[in-house]
Design a protein around this motif. Structure first.
Motif, PDB file in Angstrom:
ATOM      1  N   ALA A  95      29.012  38.270  40.756  1.00 47.90           N
ATOM      2  CA  ALA A  95      27.560  38.317  40.541  1.00 47.90           C
ATOM      3  C   ALA A  95      26.834  37.812  41.784  1.00 47.90           C
ATOM      4  O   ALA A  95      25.808  38.376  42.193  1.00 47.90           O
ATOM      5  CB  ALA A  95      27.190  37.491  39.311  1.00 47.90           C
ATOM      6  N   CYS A  96      27.355  36.742  42.384  1.00 52.91           N
ATOM      7  CA  CYS A  96      26.731  36.210  43.605  1.00 52.91           C
ATOM      8  C   CYS A  96      26.897  37.189  44.765  1.00 52.91           C
ATOM      9  O   CYS A  96      25.982  37.378  45.575  1.00 52.91           O
ATOM     10  CB  CYS A  96      27.345  34.852  43.957  1.00 52.91           C
ATOM     11  N   ALA A 139      29.085  34.287  48.902  1.00 49.88           N
ATOM     12  CA  ALA A 139      29.413  34.049  47.497  1.00 49.88           C
ATOM     13  C   ALA A 139      30.456  32.947  47.377  1.00 49.88           C
ATOM     14  O   ALA A 139      30.352  32.059  46.522  1.00 49.88           O
ATOM     15  CB  ALA A 139      29.913  35.336  46.852  1.00 49.88           C
ATOM     16  N   LYS A 140      31.452  32.991  48.240  1.00 46.96           N
ATOM     17  CA  LYS A 140      32.495  31.962  48.195  1.00 46.96           C
ATOM     18  C   LYS A 140      31.886  30.578  48.406  1.00 46.96           C
ATOM     19  O   LYS A 140      32.175  29.630  47.668  1.00 46.96           O
ATOM     20  CB  LYS A 140      33.545  32.221  49.270  1.00 46.96           C
ATOM     21  N   GLU A 141      31.016  30.465  49.403  1.00 46.76           N
ATOM     22  CA  GLU A 141      30.447  29.138  49.694  1.00 46.76           C
ATOM     23  C   GLU A 141      29.480  28.698  48.604  1.00 46.76           C
ATOM     24  O   GLU A 141      29.372  27.500  48.302  1.00 46.76           O
ATOM     25  CB  GLU A 141      29.769  29.161  51.064  1.00 46.76           C
ATOM     26  N   GLY A 168      31.694  25.902  47.994  1.00 47.63           N
ATOM     27  CA  GLY A 168      31.472  25.176  49.238  1.00 47.63           C
ATOM     28  C   GLY A 168      32.431  25.659  50.313  1.00 47.63           C
ATOM     29  O   GLY A 168      33.020  26.736  50.198  1.00 47.63           O
ATOM     30  N   ARG A 169      32.607  24.836  51.332  1.00 46.21           N
ATOM     31  CA  ARG A 169      33.479  25.254  52.438  1.00 46.21           C
ATOM     32  C   ARG A 169      34.898  24.844  52.128  1.00 46.21           C
ATOM     33  O   ARG A 169      35.291  23.691  52.326  1.00 46.21           O
ATOM     34  CB  ARG A 169      33.007  24.627  53.746  1.00 46.21           C
ATOM     35  N   VAL A 178      40.021  28.699  51.634  1.00 46.44           N
ATOM     36  CA  VAL A 178      40.580  29.835  50.908  1.00 46.44           C
ATOM     37  C   VAL A 178      39.779  31.070  51.319  1.00 46.44           C
ATOM     38  O   VAL A 178      38.554  31.024  51.325  1.00 46.44           O
ATOM     39  CB  VAL A 178      40.465  29.641  49.378  1.00 46.44           C
ATOM     40  N   GLU A 179      40.477  32.118  51.678  1.00 45.03           N
ATOM     41  CA  GLU A 179      39.785  33.343  52.065  1.00 45.03           C
ATOM     42  C   GLU A 179      39.528  34.226  50.845  1.00 45.03           C
ATOM     43  O   GLU A 179      40.342  34.256  49.917  1.00 45.03           O
ATOM     44  CB  GLU A 179      40.631  34.133  53.078  1.00 45.03           C
ATOM     45  N   PHE A 180      38.401  34.924  50.860  1.00 43.34           N
ATOM     46  CA  PHE A 180      38.130  35.973  49.873  1.00 43.34           C
ATOM     47  C   PHE A 180      37.916  37.276  50.634  1.00 43.34           C
ATOM     48  O   PHE A 180      36.793  37.752  50.740  1.00 43.34           O
ATOM     49  CB  PHE A 180      36.899  35.619  49.033  1.00 43.34           C
TER      50      PHE A 180
END
Length: 571
Positions: free
Chosen positions: A491-492, A545-547, A551-552, A555-557
């Motif tokens: 969603a983000c 979106a991951k952050e 946050g930091r 882990v990679e997306f």
DNA sequence: CTTCCCAGCGCG
DNA sequence: AAAGCGCGCTGGGAAG
């Protein structure tokens, strides 16, 4: 700036609110706007970049879009209210306690429709010709204002219990993303997926033969049916009837308990091959054949209806046309317009990566630094066997108990105690009748009355049944935290991508349009010279979106991107 | 005749 | 290879 838009017998009532939901000092009473002047007024006010508050996005936004008015942001009272009423983050608030007697009717789900042609594209007057709109409004502006104020108050209390946990910010993000999703759904429905009817017809011809008269089987199916009747010595067989088919199979010594593909594949009888072929083609004909094409594709576009909030985990559902089940066979008909490309982007291995981030499993995070997470896991704990690693990890997320996947669980748990422990904990919560919650604060539904009653059973037989129900609910909550948090992420991603594409348009750059969204995959239809910028936007949005969620974290997306002319060329 | 449920299969 | 999560849609078939 918050602007409430409410239905009114003469058109619409408009009122500026404060962030807390009180009437703005300069707007003690709502302003009534006639239906005819509404689009113009909204367009003017949009220049001040308000957040539009309304009962349901789908009641307002499609007609505004039809009138040429695109908006930046909104607050959907129905969708946000549903989240706040059930979220563990707001469980202690009076809003959640009073959720039973919500001031709004929560008719998220409309009665299911039969396969009907999509509604004609709305024109400017459609909103006001709709008899439903002319009915007395269901809610007064004051009721909607009070509902917004109550929701804002609940949100304000969300962080009270554990301030360091950022619960309030997370929930606020979820509400914004959900509301953005509702706008995106309306925009994508209006835009539609570019669909070339003649390519679809060619595919059907190649698989099935020429189009048959209404109610008849196509030639290829008829031929397979003839062969089946001979091979199974059943001259009147209708293979579309599972019961008939089962009897015919048994008569020929094929002892299956169901007529499912994977079970049929166990048998080596000569009828099995044509039967599986029949099933495959019959499915294509029934679900996405000529009838489907007539009903759902018009003027080169497939315009399905998306149902935001239609799945408890936060995934979208759809209504009509099976929009989220476009089979691979016909994806060649999804084709970019001349001078355009389709950008198909997919968040690779999203759910396992979400699990790594949720569980903060640093060992698995090492594997997740690789583009191929399963390969990383295989190297760490499965002697390099990628297939094994994948089955084991998916089994942990789904709650597999038997088969190869179930057998691999102990091995996985030894290597990754945190990740496995996280989903095991979620399963235990569910088995005990408690709810679980996604990263951004969407909670699973509570157990039903019947489930709770079943857990207090007396006899041994009842107890066995109760344990089975408990384990089943455990598998649901186990999966919910991962699937739901992945939906939070998606969603983000989608909302961020929309923001970036809009910015490109505002800057006068050529920009793509979002045309399709499927859980962890987006499709952008885009002029050729905008492709590079769109890819940057897609990848930037994924990282954002991951952050926003975690946050930091290390882990990679990663997003896999394909630039293609037609959908079948992606993946 | 309509309404509802099931089996099966498509997608992630 | 196997059958663990979430959905929507179809035709068949039973029930009303």
């Amino acid at each position: 700036m918050y602007l409430l838009l409410a239905a009114h017998a003469d058109g619409a009532a408009l009122q500026e609110l404060t962030a807390g939901g009180a009437p703005h000092p300069d707007a003690a009473t709502p302003r009534v706007i006639s239906a005819a002047e509404l689009p113009g007024v909204v367009r003017q006010l949009e220049k001040r970049r308000p957040r539009w508050i309304w009962h349901r996005t789908q009641d307002w936004y499609p007609s505004l879009l039809a009138a040429g008015v695109e908006l930046e942001r909104c607050y959907d009272l129905t969708l946000c209210g549903a989240i706040l009423a059930h979220s563990e983050f707001t469980a202690h608030t009076s809003y959640a306690r009073n959720a039973e007697k919500l001031t709004l009717d929560d008719e998220l789900q409309q009665p299911p429709q039969a396969l009907l042609p999509p509604p004609p594209p709305a024109d400017q007057d459609a909103l006001f010709d709709d008899p439903g709109f002319r009915r007395a409004p269901r809610h007064t502006p004051e009721e909607l204002r009070e509902e917004f104020a109550a929701q804002q108050a609940a949100l304000g209390d969300a962080g009270a219990a554990i301030p360091a946990d950022n619960r309030q910010q997370r929930l606020q993000l979820l509400l914004a993303a959900e509301s953005a999703g509702a706008m995106i759904a309306a925009e994508m429905q209006r835009t539609g997926v570019p669909w070339r009817e003649e390519l679809h017809e060619q595919i059907l011809f190649d698989y099935l033969g020429p189009r048959p008269p209404q109610g008849h089987r196509p030639a290829k199916l008829e031929a397979l049916n003839g062969a089946l009747r001979q091979l199974l010595h059943s001259p009147a067989l209708n293979p579309d009837s599972p019961q008939e088919l089962m009897r015919a199979l048994h008569r020929n010594g094929i002892e299956v308990k169901s007529t499912r593909q994977w079970e049929l594949k166990e048998s080596t009888h000569p009828a099995i091959e044509p039967l599986l072929e029949y099933k495959k083609l019959s499915r294509l004909h029934a679900a996405n054949g000529w009838t489907w094409l007539d009903a759902w594709v018009k003027d080169g576009r497939f315009q399905p209806e998306y149902v935001v909030g239609g799945v408890v985990s936060g995934r979208w559902a759809s209504r009509g046309g099976g929009a989220l089940q476009i089979p691979r066979q016909i994806r060649g008909a999804v084709h970019a317009d001349p001078g355009h490309k389709l950008i198909v982007a997919d968040a690779s291995q999203l759910e396992p990566r979400v699990l790594v981030a949720l569980a903060q499993d640093s060992k698995m995070a090492e594997a997740a630094r690789d583009k191929d997470l399963y390969a990383g896991i295989a190297a760490q704990g499965f002697g390099g066997d990628r297939a094994k690693a994948k089955v084991a990890l998916l089994g942990a997320i789904y709650g597999a108990t038997t088969g190869e996947s179930g057998r691999l669980m102990p091995q996985l748990a030894r290597t990754y105690p945190r990740a496995v422990g996280f989903v095991e904990q979620a399963a235990r919560e569910g088995e005990a009748g408690r709810t679980v919650t996604t990263r951004l604060g969407r909670s699973s539904p509570p157990p039903s009355e019947g489930w709770l009653r079943s857990q207090q059973s007396a006899t041994a037989e009842e107890q066995r049944r109760a344990d089975s129900l408990a384990r089943s609910r455990g598998r649901f909550t186990r999966n919910f935290v991962v699937q739901g948090s992945a939906a939070d992420w998606a969603a983000c991603w989608l909302a961020e991508l929309r923001r970036r594409l809009r910015a490109m348009r505002t800057d006068g750059l050529p920009a793509g349009e979002l045309v399709f969204f499927l859980h962890d995959e987006v499709m952008v239809h885009c002029p050729q010279d905008a492709v590079a910028d769109c890819i940057v936007a897609i990848e930037g949005a994924a990282n954002a979106a991951k952050e926003l969620l975690f946050g930091r974290i290390p882990v990679e997306f990663p997003v896999s991107v394909a630039v293609v002319d037609s959908y079948d060329k992606a993946k």
